[in-house]
Write a protein that holds these residues in place. Structure first.
Motif, mmCIF file in Angstrom:
data_model
loop_
_atom_site.group_PDB
_atom_site.id
_atom_site.type_symbol
_atom_site.label_atom_id
_atom_site.label_comp_id
_atom_site.label_asym_id
_atom_site.label_seq_id
_atom_site.Cartn_x
_atom_site.Cartn_y
_atom_site.Cartn_z
ATOM 1 N N TRP A 27 0.829 -1.202 0.000
ATOM 2 C CA TRP A 27 0.000 0.000 0.000
ATOM 3 C C TRP A 27 0.867 1.257 0.000
ATOM 4 C CZ3 TRP A 27 -5.523 0.365 0.491
ATOM 5 C CH2 TRP A 27 -6.174 -0.870 0.570
ATOM 6 N N VAL A 28 0.405 2.270 -0.734
ATOM 7 C CA VAL A 28 0.955 3.618 -0.652
ATOM 8 C C VAL A 28 -0.055 4.462 0.114
ATOM 9 C CG1 VAL A 28 1.708 5.659 -1.937
ATOM 10 C CG2 VAL A 28 2.191 3.374 -2.830
ATOM 11 N N ARG A 29 0.422 5.183 1.113
ATOM 12 C CA ARG A 29 -0.500 5.941 1.976
ATOM 13 C C ARG A 29 -0.087 7.400 2.045
ATOM 14 N NH1 ARG A 29 0.237 0.802 4.160
ATOM 15 N NH2 ARG A 29 -1.676 -0.335 4.662
ATOM 16 N N MET A 30 -1.097 8.259 2.123
ATOM 17 C CA MET A 30 -0.866 9.681 2.303
ATOM 18 C C MET A 30 -1.147 10.044 3.759
ATOM 19 S SD MET A 30 -2.702 12.963 0.432
ATOM 20 C CE MET A 30 -2.215 12.402 -1.202
ATOM 21 N N HIS A 31 -0.255 10.838 4.338
ATOM 22 C CA HIS A 31 -0.375 11.251 5.729
ATOM 23 C C HIS A 31 -0.372 12.779 5.807
ATOM 24 C CE1 HIS A 31 0.809 7.050 6.639
ATOM 25 N NE2 HIS A 31 1.703 7.242 5.681
ATOM 26 N N ASP A 32 -1.063 13.306 6.782
ATOM 27 C CA ASP A 32 -1.143 14.743 6.986
ATOM 28 C C ASP A 32 -0.844 15.030 8.454
ATOM 29 O OD1 ASP A 32 -1.714 17.437 7.153
ATOM 30 O OD2 ASP A 32 -3.500 17.327 5.893
ATOM 31 N N LEU A 33 0.221 15.765 8.689
ATOM 32 C CA LEU A 33 0.614 16.058 10.063
ATOM 33 C C LEU A 33 -0.401 16.954 10.780
ATOM 34 C CD1 LEU A 33 4.420 16.667 9.487
ATOM 35 C CD2 LEU A 33 3.391 14.735 10.682
ATOM 36 N N ARG A 34 -1.288 17.595 10.024
ATOM 37 C CA ARG A 34 -2.316 18.442 10.638
ATOM 38 C C ARG A 34 -3.548 17.647 11.034
ATOM 39 N NH1 ARG A 34 -2.592 22.262 5.490
ATOM 40 N NH2 ARG A 34 -2.664 20.130 4.665
ATOM 41 N N SER A 35 -3.648 16.392 10.580
ATOM 42 C CA SER A 35 -4.825 15.574 10.832
ATOM 43 C C SER A 35 -4.578 14.612 11.990
ATOM 44 C CB SER A 35 -5.194 14.780 9.573
ATOM 45 O OG SER A 35 -6.222 13.853 9.836
ATOM 46 N N ARG A 36 -5.630 14.307 12.713
ATOM 47 C CA ARG A 36 -5.539 13.304 13.768
ATOM 48 C C ARG A 36 -5.520 11.892 13.208
ATOM 49 N NH1 ARG A 36 -9.688 15.450 18.541
ATOM 50 N NH2 ARG A 36 -8.603 17.435 18.954
ATOM 51 N N GLN A 37 -5.974 11.733 11.982
ATOM 52 C CA GLN A 37 -5.972 10.406 11.361
ATOM 53 C C GLN A 37 -4.552 10.016 10.986
ATOM 54 O OE1 GLN A 37 -8.667 11.024 8.032
ATOM 55 N NE2 GLN A 37 -10.332 10.091 9.172
ATOM 56 N N ASP A 38 -4.249 8.730 11.135
ATOM 57 C CA ASP A 38 -2.934 8.247 10.727
ATOM 58 C C ASP A 38 -2.785 8.220 9.210
ATOM 59 O OD1 ASP A 38 -2.019 7.926 13.287
ATOM 60 O OD2 ASP A 38 -2.603 5.822 13.435
ATOM 61 N N VAL A 39 -3.861 7.898 8.503
ATOM 62 C CA VAL A 39 -3.848 7.799 7.046
ATOM 63 C C VAL A 39 -5.030 8.599 6.510
ATOM 64 C CG1 VAL A 39 -3.963 6.252 5.056
ATOM 65 C CG2 VAL A 39 -2.803 5.500 7.155
ATOM 66 N N VAL A 40 -4.780 9.504 5.571
ATOM 67 C CA VAL A 40 -5.865 10.306 4.996
ATOM 68 C C VAL A 40 -6.278 9.802 3.616
ATOM 69 C CG1 VAL A 40 -5.268 12.374 6.299
ATOM 70 C CG2 VAL A 40 -4.232 12.003 4.056
ATOM 71 N N ARG A 41 -5.421 9.037 2.968
ATOM 72 C CA ARG A 41 -5.779 8.467 1.664
ATOM 73 C C ARG A 41 -4.817 7.329 1.350
ATOM 74 N NH1 ARG A 41 -9.262 9.656 -2.295
ATOM 75 N NH2 ARG A 41 -8.742 9.164 -4.442
ATOM 76 N N SER A 42 -5.315 6.304 0.614
ATOM 77 C CA SER A 42 -4.502 5.126 0.308
ATOM 78 C C SER A 42 -4.616 4.764 -1.166
ATOM 79 C CB SER A 42 -4.937 3.929 1.164
ATOM 80 O OG SER A 42 -4.779 4.207 2.530
ATOM 81 N N TYR A 43 -3.578 4.105 -1.661
ATOM 82 C CA TYR A 43 -3.521 3.687 -3.061
ATOM 83 C C TYR A 43 -2.961 2.273 -3.117
ATOM 84 C CZ TYR A 43 -3.609 8.769 -3.296
ATOM 85 O OH TYR A 43 -3.932 10.087 -3.098
ATOM 86 N N VAL A 44 -3.602 1.408 -3.911
ATOM 87 C CA VAL A 44 -3.168 0.022 -3.966
ATOM 88 C C VAL A 44 -3.524 -0.574 -5.323
ATOM 89 C CG1 VAL A 44 -5.317 -0.971 -3.053
ATOM 90 C CG2 VAL A 44 -3.150 -2.165 -2.670
ATOM 91 N N ASP A 45 -2.709 -1.507 -5.751
ATOM 92 C CA ASP A 45 -2.984 -2.315 -6.934
ATOM 93 C C ASP A 45 -3.616 -3.617 -6.456
ATOM 94 O OD1 ASP A 45 -2.996 -3.906 -9.165
ATOM 95 O OD2 ASP A 45 -0.867 -3.671 -9.623
ATOM 96 N N PRO A 46 -4.897 -3.865 -6.750
ATOM 97 C CA PRO A 46 -5.559 -5.061 -6.218
ATOM 98 C C PRO A 46 -4.992 -6.363 -6.758
ATOM 99 C CG PRO A 46 -6.971 -3.960 -7.808
ATOM 100 C CD PRO A 46 -5.815 -3.043 -7.568
ATOM 101 N N THR A 47 -4.188 -6.302 -7.809
ATOM 102 C CA THR A 47 -3.617 -7.520 -8.379
ATOM 103 C C THR A 47 -2.204 -7.805 -7.891
ATOM 104 O OG1 THR A 47 -2.685 -6.395 -10.310
ATOM 105 C CG2 THR A 47 -4.974 -7.143 -10.458
ATOM 106 N N ASP A 48 -1.629 -6.907 -7.112
ATOM 107 C CA ASP A 48 -0.238 -7.082 -6.694
ATOM 108 C C ASP A 48 -0.051 -6.532 -5.289
ATOM 109 O OD1 ASP A 48 2.643 -7.545 -7.009
ATOM 110 O OD2 ASP A 48 2.765 -5.355 -7.030
ATOM 111 N N ASP A 49 0.440 -7.371 -4.374
ATOM 112 C CA ASP A 49 0.662 -6.942 -3.003
ATOM 113 C C ASP A 49 2.145 -6.936 -2.639
ATOM 114 O OD1 ASP A 49 1.174 -9.624 -2.948
ATOM 115 O OD2 ASP A 49 -0.151 -10.088 -1.266
ATOM 116 N N SER A 50 3.015 -6.860 -3.644
ATOM 117 C CA SER A 50 4.445 -6.821 -3.354
ATOM 118 C C SER A 50 4.806 -5.492 -2.696
ATOM 119 C CB SER A 50 5.263 -7.018 -4.637
ATOM 120 O OG SER A 50 4.882 -6.089 -5.629
#
Length: 579
Positions: free
Chosen positions: A389-412
């Protein structure tokens, strides 16, 4: 009836060029590039206004995160950004493997020229390239690029100068240099960290590098660029601990910063300027200090990244919180993290009320997202993890992850990341030489090459896709270890796989009017912009949609598609076809 003559006031009022600047700005902001060019042909006054103001406004408004902050020619910059955007929309790439060409290679520290490049020997599975590249706009249609990458225990440098000469076409000059310390041994002294530092001036022929090795050497190396001169070196004190990764934040007004991961768990911070002969770390921390965990549970550090001059991020793992952010204080690094992030798999995809333990994960690359023309807050960054997974983080947000990106056919796992401003991220996976491109605009685009064309409009098809970077002479499975580009507005991307460095030119090879600063029109034959057509790779790729919807595509060579290649793919570059 005789036509009534208009007064001079009426004539002036009907002249577009006589409108107040704020109205002209408002009008031209709605025009696509082709219409803007046509308006500039109406009068000298409009041509001056558009050349001076409108092209700059278009570049900054349509490309807020890929537009450079300064330019010696805003019309040329706008043209580059528009043609580059078109090439990205059409997935137009021309790729090849690069290495020093025979003849006149300047070898350091001897300062002599050799006819052939001495490739690394003794590598069991091939060297792991580390890449850095810089580019300078020298004005007058001239651009200079310096590319450096590691090849085992040596560093290879390519200097390239482009010159656009109106009416005479485009000229290109390339020079090669190599550096390896005396007595360096392959496998023991391999380069594991590499950065270019800005020189004293844009015309400076020398190259300043920071080089770290697996044997624990960390030094600044200044290559003079002229045969017969000597190499200048100065050390960063590491106590001979292996350099695993590093990050540089260069300053033009104060001390520059270098963060280095030494060994498995130590992070050292160096503040340095040009007056120091030897640099000692002003602080050193252990990422596991104070953690009540056993030695078997201790995570190791995988990467360090200076997010700004006040914050440092460290990718670790296996851990339940594999990203830690430390504060840069006047005294050095904070001894404990000021925040850490969980990057667990999305539990909403696999709900299970019986699972209470937090899963372990590892984060390898971390990169900050570049600022835009409207925002410069250094709060957004991306991470790539072992789970794919590729994840986007925002230091201003309380959430650990604000957005994610993934290829459903590959989990390498993800080994490298490269951001194109805030438009897209290029992802290097750890298997099959796989490169993935994810769109960061969440369905929104400021410019599309079909905008303004009669009968056409922007399409909103799948922008996420993947490529396989298998080369002609090296078809073994490999990770994409490193990715680099001089800037988000550069059409050249460099990828490091096992024992190879690939250059990817983002352009349409058969386009009748390519960007004249970087490319010439291809008229057939055995060469394309100085590349031999036989060395151009024929890549494969697919769209990242879902496991149920996959379309494998192939890329033809520059000489055209074979008769049974298949159908062309609508909306993509002519070299792509699908069976």
């Amino acid at each position: 009836m005789a036509r009534k003559k208009r007064s001079s006031c009426e004539k002036k009022a009907s002249n577009l060029a006589s409108l107040p600047p704020e109205l002209l700005d408002a009008i031209t902001s709605y025009l696509p590039p082709s219409a803007l060019y046509n308006v500039s042909l109406a009068s000298k006054a409009l041509a001056t206004y558009i050349r001076t103001y409108a092209w700059k406004a278009l570049a900054q408004s349509r490309f807020p995160s890929t537009c450079p902050s300064t330019s010696t020619s805003w019309p040329g910059t706008a043209r580059t950004l528009c043609t580059l955007s078109r090439a990205w929309d059409r997935r137009a790439l021309v790729a090849r493997v690069i290495e020093p060409k025979d003849g006149g290679i300047l070898v350091w520290p001897a300062g002599k020229r050799e006819e052939k490049w001495r490739k690394p020997r003794g590598q069991t599975i091939g060297f792991t390239p580390v890449i850095d590249v810089k580019q300078y706009d020298e004005g007058g249609g001239r651009r200079r690029e310096t590319l450096a990458w590691s090849a085992g225990a040596q560093v290879v440098v390519r200097k390239r100068l482009w010159k656009e000469d109106e009416g005479k076409g485009r000229a290109e000059k390339v020079e090669w240099e190599c550096y390896a310390p005396v007595g360096a041994s392959e496998g023991r002294d391999d380069v594991t960290a590499l950065h270019q530092l800005d020189g004293q001036g844009k015309q400076d022929p020398g190259v300043r590098l920071i080089v770290g090795t697996a044997a624990g050497k960390l030094e600044e190396v200044s290559l003079p660029g002229t045969a017969g001169d000597s190499v200048a070196r100065r050390d960063f004190v590491t106590d001979r601990e292996s350099v695993r990764s590093s990050s540089v934040l260069q300053s033009t007004t104060g001390d520059s910063l270098l963060a280095a991961q030494l060994g498995d768990t130590s992070i050292s911070l160096y503040a340095f300027d040009d007056s120091q002969a030897s640099i000692t770390a002003n602080s050193k921390i252990d990422i596991n200090a104070g953690n009540a965990i056993t030695s078997k549970q201790q995570p190791r550090a995988w990467s360090v990244k200076l997010l700004s001059d006040t914050q440092l991020a460290v990718g670790t793992g296996p851990s339940t919180h594999p990203i830690s952010v430390y504060e840069l204080l006047p005294t050095g690094l904070s001894t404990t993290h000021v925040r850490h992030f969980t990057v667990a798999e999305h539990v909403e995809r696999f709900p299970s009320p019986h699972v209470t333990a937090k899963p372990l994960n590892s984060v390898y690359p971390i990169i900050p997202l570049p600022a835009t023309t409207t925002s410069s807050h250094p709060s957004l960054f991306l991470s790539g993890a072992y789970d794919g997974w590729v994840r986007m983080h925002d230091l201003r947000s309380r959430q650990d992850v604000v957005r994610s990106y993934v290829d459903p056919t590959d989990d390498s796992g993800i080994y490298s990341l490269l951001a194109r401003g805030q438009e897209s991220v290029i992802v290097g996976a750890n298997s099959q030489s796989r490169l993935k491109i994810f769109d960061l605009r969440m369905g929104m685009t400021g410019y599309h090459y079909l905008d303004g064309q009669v009968g056409e409009q922007s399409t909103e098809g799948s922008r996420d896709h993947a490529l396989f970077l298998r080369t002609l002479d090296h078809r073994k499975d490999s990770a994409v270890y490193n990715l680099a580009s001089a800037s988000p507005s550069s059409p050249h991307i460099y990828a490091g796989i096992s024992a190879r460095v690939l250059e990817l030119a983002v352009t349409e090879a058969w386009h009748p009017k390519p960007d004249p600063v970087y490319f010439e029109k291809f008229r057939g034959g055995k060469t394309w912009n100085g590349w031999r057509t036989g060395e151009v790779l024929e890549l494969a790729g697919y769209e990242i949609e879902s496991q149920a919807r996959q379309r494998l595509m192939m890329q033809s060579g520059l000489q055209g598609r074979p008769p049974a290649a298949g159908k062309s793919v609508e909306g993509l570059d002519e070299r792509w076809w699908a069976k």
